[in-house]
Design a protein around this motif. Structure first.
Motif, PDB file in Angstrom:
ATOM      1  N   LEU A  94       0.845  -1.205   0.000  1.00 34.00           N
ATOM      2  CA  LEU A  94       0.000   0.000   0.000  1.00 34.00           C
ATOM      3  C   LEU A  94       0.880   1.256   0.000  1.00 34.00           C
ATOM      4  CD1 LEU A  94      -2.987   0.955   0.199  1.00 34.00           C
ATOM      5  CD2 LEU A  94      -2.757   0.814   2.693  1.00 34.00           C
ATOM      6  N   ASN A  95       1.966   1.231   0.760  1.00 34.40           N
ATOM      7  CA  ASN A  95       2.863   2.394   0.825  1.00 34.40           C
ATOM      8  C   ASN A  95       3.506   2.690  -0.524  1.00 34.40           C
ATOM      9  OD1 ASN A  95       2.410   2.970   3.490  1.00 34.40           O
ATOM     10  ND2 ASN A  95       4.225   1.907   4.248  1.00 34.40           N
ATOM     11  N   GLN A  96       3.959   1.641  -1.211  1.00 35.96           N
ATOM     12  CA  GLN A  96       4.565   1.863  -2.527  1.00 35.96           C
ATOM     13  C   GLN A  96       3.523   2.402  -3.509  1.00 35.96           C
ATOM     14  OE1 GLN A  96       7.681   1.866  -3.429  1.00 35.96           O
ATOM     15  NE2 GLN A  96       8.650   0.837  -1.680  1.00 35.96           N
ATOM     16  N   GLY A  97       2.297   1.957  -3.346  1.00 37.36           N
ATOM     17  CA  GLY A  97       1.210   2.464  -4.192  1.00 37.36           C
ATOM     18  C   GLY A  97       0.988   3.956  -3.981  1.00 37.36           C
ATOM     19  N   VAL A  98       0.988   4.370  -2.722  1.00 35.68           N
ATOM     20  CA  VAL A  98       0.798   5.795  -2.412  1.00 35.68           C
ATOM     21  C   VAL A  98       1.906   6.616  -3.072  1.00 35.68           C
ATOM     22  CG1 VAL A  98       0.876   7.518  -0.547  1.00 35.68           C
ATOM     23  CG2 VAL A  98      -0.466   5.414  -0.264  1.00 35.68           C
ATOM     24  N   PHE A  99       3.114   6.130  -2.958  1.00 40.77           N
ATOM     25  CA  PHE A  99       4.241   6.879  -3.535  1.00 40.77           C
ATOM     26  C   PHE A  99       4.142   6.917  -5.066  1.00 40.77           C
ATOM     27  CE2 PHE A  99       8.895   7.153  -4.700  1.00 40.77           C
ATOM     28  CZ  PHE A  99       8.967   8.514  -4.470  1.00 40.77           C
ATOM     29  N   TYR A 100       3.744   5.796  -5.665  1.00 42.52           N
ATOM     30  CA  TYR A 100       3.567   5.747  -7.116  1.00 42.52           C
ATOM     31  C   TYR A 100       2.561   6.825  -7.557  1.00 42.52           C
ATOM     32  CZ  TYR A 100       2.549   3.880 -11.799  1.00 42.52           C
ATOM     33  OH  TYR A 100       2.395   3.737 -13.156  1.00 42.52           O
ATOM     34  N   GLN A 101       1.440   6.868  -6.865  1.00 44.06           N
ATOM     35  CA  GLN A 101       0.424   7.855  -7.237  1.00 44.06           C
ATOM     36  C   GLN A 101       0.935   9.283  -7.069  1.00 44.06           C
ATOM     37  OE1 GLN A 101      -4.075   9.522  -6.246  1.00 44.06           O
ATOM     38  NE2 GLN A 101      -3.481   7.603  -5.307  1.00 44.06           N
ATOM     39  N   LEU A 102       1.581   9.561  -5.937  1.00 44.96           N
ATOM     40  CA  LEU A 102       2.083  10.922  -5.706  1.00 44.96           C
ATOM     41  C   LEU A 102       3.056  11.330  -6.808  1.00 44.96           C
ATOM     42  CD1 LEU A 102       2.623  10.823  -1.844  1.00 44.96           C
ATOM     43  CD2 LEU A 102       1.045  12.330  -3.079  1.00 44.96           C
ATOM     44  N   ALA A 103       3.978  10.435  -7.141  1.00 46.63           N
ATOM     45  CA  ALA A 103       4.983  10.747  -8.155  1.00 46.63           C
ATOM     46  C   ALA A 103       4.321  10.976  -9.518  1.00 46.63           C
ATOM     47  CB  ALA A 103       6.004   9.606  -8.240  1.00 46.63           C
ATOM     48  N   HIS A 109       0.062  22.844 -14.692  1.00 44.94           N
ATOM     49  CA  HIS A 109      -0.931  23.256 -13.703  1.00 44.94           C
ATOM     50  C   HIS A 109      -0.228  23.753 -12.440  1.00 44.94           C
ATOM     51  CE1 HIS A 109      -4.325  22.019 -15.929  1.00 44.94           C
ATOM     52  NE2 HIS A 109      -4.253  20.720 -15.706  1.00 44.94           N
ATOM     53  N   VAL A 110      -0.924  24.590 -11.706  1.00 41.40           N
ATOM     54  CA  VAL A 110      -0.435  24.999 -10.383  1.00 41.40           C
ATOM     55  C   VAL A 110      -0.557  23.790  -9.458  1.00 41.40           C
ATOM     56  CG1 VAL A 110      -0.879  26.527  -8.423  1.00 41.40           C
ATOM     57  CG2 VAL A 110      -1.184  27.369 -10.752  1.00 41.40           C
ATOM     58  N   ILE A 111       0.451  23.574  -8.648  1.00 37.39           N
ATOM     59  CA  ILE A 111       0.440  22.420  -7.747  1.00 37.39           C
ATOM     60  C   ILE A 111       0.319  22.883  -6.298  1.00 37.39           C
ATOM     61  CG2 ILE A 111       1.791  20.432  -6.924  1.00 37.39           C
ATOM     62  CD1 ILE A 111       2.851  20.217  -9.854  1.00 37.39           C
ATOM     63  N   TYR A 112      -0.601  22.273  -5.592  1.00 37.56           N
ATOM     64  CA  TYR A 112      -0.873  22.592  -4.188  1.00 37.56           C
ATOM     65  C   TYR A 112       0.353  22.200  -3.356  1.00 37.56           C
ATOM     66  CZ  TYR A 112      -4.025  22.577  -0.052  1.00 37.56           C
ATOM     67  OH  TYR A 112      -4.667  22.811   1.137  1.00 37.56           O
ATOM     68  N   PRO A 113       0.863  23.104  -2.519  1.00 39.28           N
ATOM     69  CA  PRO A 113       2.112  22.810  -1.785  1.00 39.28           C
ATOM     70  C   PRO A 113       2.071  21.509  -0.993  1.00 39.28           C
ATOM     71  CG  PRO A 113       1.442  25.085  -1.456  1.00 39.28           C
ATOM     72  CD  PRO A 113       0.355  24.457  -2.249  1.00 39.28           C
ATOM     73  N   LYS A 114       0.897  21.149  -0.465  1.00 37.46           N
ATOM     74  CA  LYS A 114       0.819  19.909   0.328  1.00 37.46           C
ATOM     75  C   LYS A 114       1.072  18.672  -0.528  1.00 37.46           C
ATOM     76  CE  LYS A 114      -1.796  21.518   4.220  1.00 37.46           C
ATOM     77  NZ  LYS A 114      -3.029  21.547   4.982  1.00 37.46           N
ATOM     78  N   THR A 115       0.787  18.776  -1.818  1.00 35.00           N
ATOM     79  CA  THR A 115       1.071  17.652  -2.725  1.00 35.00           C
ATOM     80  C   THR A 115       2.587  17.474  -2.849  1.00 35.00           C
ATOM     81  OG1 THR A 115      -0.966  18.199  -3.931  1.00 35.00           O
ATOM     82  CG2 THR A 115       0.580  16.722  -5.040  1.00 35.00           C
ATOM     83  N   PHE A 116       3.301  18.605  -2.976  1.00 33.12           N
ATOM     84  CA  PHE A 116       4.778  18.560  -3.018  1.00 33.12           C
ATOM     85  C   PHE A 116       5.349  18.011  -1.716  1.00 33.12           C
ATOM     86  CE2 PHE A 116       5.070  21.941  -6.390  1.00 33.12           C
ATOM     87  CZ  PHE A 116       5.848  21.194  -7.251  1.00 33.12           C
ATOM     88  N   ASP A 117       4.839  18.531  -0.602  1.00 37.63           N
ATOM     89  CA  ASP A 117       5.345  18.103   0.701  1.00 37.63           C
ATOM     90  C   ASP A 117       5.141  16.603   0.885  1.00 37.63           C
ATOM     91  OD1 ASP A 117       5.992  20.709   1.211  1.00 37.63           O
ATOM     92  OD2 ASP A 117       4.259  21.121   2.480  1.00 37.63           O
ATOM     93  N   ALA A 118       3.974  16.128   0.476  1.00 31.90           N
ATOM     94  CA  ALA A 118       3.678  14.693   0.620  1.00 31.90           C
ATOM     95  C   ALA A 118       4.661  13.888  -0.225  1.00 31.90           C
ATOM     96  CB  ALA A 118       2.240  14.408   0.188  1.00 31.90           C
ATOM     97  N   TYR A 119       4.854  14.311  -1.448  1.00 33.68           N
ATOM     98  CA  TYR A 119       5.793  13.600  -2.334  1.00 33.68           C
ATOM     99  C   TYR A 119       7.199  13.549  -1.716  1.00 33.68           C
ATOM    100  CZ  TYR A 119       9.118  12.687  -5.981  1.00 33.68           C
ATOM    101  OH  TYR A 119      10.170  12.162  -6.674  1.00 33.68           O
TER     102      TYR A 119
END
Ligand code: GDP
Ligand code: FE
Ligand code: FE
Length: 196
Positions: free
Chosen positions: A157-166, A177-187
């Protein structure tokens, strides 16, 4: 799904159906089903996953005026106002789910808040990850790489989350597109956490 809660789930489905177009309602049903599958694989409460998946996009078709009014009413950070539906329907959408559907399970509400952007690994519960991934992988999704993403997520599940974020980050940047800072922080957080 848990048999004893079928009535409650049926009532929730009806409420979600009346607030969404047919295609988005059907997406919600598929996210609910996929969340149950991931819950089983990850030792998580299936009912919670079913409900969170079902209602995750409940507020997606509200107007900007409705979101802005809700931000004021709930005293959410005013900095949210400069964003738009893609960010609001999760973060602010959880408030509509709470107020209108009377769902007060804080774990479900947080999974809704995080379902678009994700969060750092310490800030995501298994339920948050399950809803985040079910939204991305439900059987109606057909983007290039979805099969690989499903396989990775079945393994971890963790690798899946990272795959999606990337992939979402790179997709958004590719479209300029403009990217929400929390998306960057999560990545960044997940990249550091999972780096070998
Ligand atoms: P959906 O509600 O089922 O369509 O899926 P999501 O809630 O995951 O995503 C909604 C939209 O937000 C998608 O088009 C994503 O690509 C987009 N999105 C995800 N992260 C960001 C972000 O950081 N910034 C912006 N502007 N859009 C994002
Ligand atoms: Fe969404
Ligand atoms: Fe969705």
């Amino acid at each position: 799904m848990v048999a004893v809660d079928q009535k409650e789930l049926a009532a929730l489905k009806e409420a979600v159906r009346t607030h969404l177009s047919e295609h988005r309602y059907e997406h919600c049903l598929r996210v609910s089903d996929y969340a149950v599958k991931l819950a089983k694989q990850n030792g998580l409460d299936e009912k919670q996953a079913a409900v969170a998946g079902l209602v995750h996009d409940y507020a997606k078709e509200r107007t900007a005026a409705e979101f802005l009014a809700k931000i004021d009413e709930k005293h959410l950070p005013t900095s949210l106002k400069k964003w738009g539906n893609p960010i609001w329907h999760g973060v602010v959408g959880a408030e509509f789910v709470h107020d209108e559907l009377k769902i007060d399970d804080p774990a479900i509400l947080e999974a809704i808040r995080l379902h678009t952007t994700g969060a750092g690994h310490h800030d995501m519960t298994t339920l948050d990850k399950v809803v985040f991934m079910a939204d991305y992988l439900e059987t109606g999704r057909h983007f290039p790489g979805v099969e690989e993403a499903r396989r990775i997520t079945d393994e971890s599940l963790n690798q899946g989350v990272f795959y999606q974020l990337a992939h979402t980050l790179s997709y958004l940047a590719g479209k300029e597109h403009v990217i929400y800072p929390k998306t960057f922080d999560a990545y960044n957080d997940w990249a550091e956490y999972l780096s070998k």
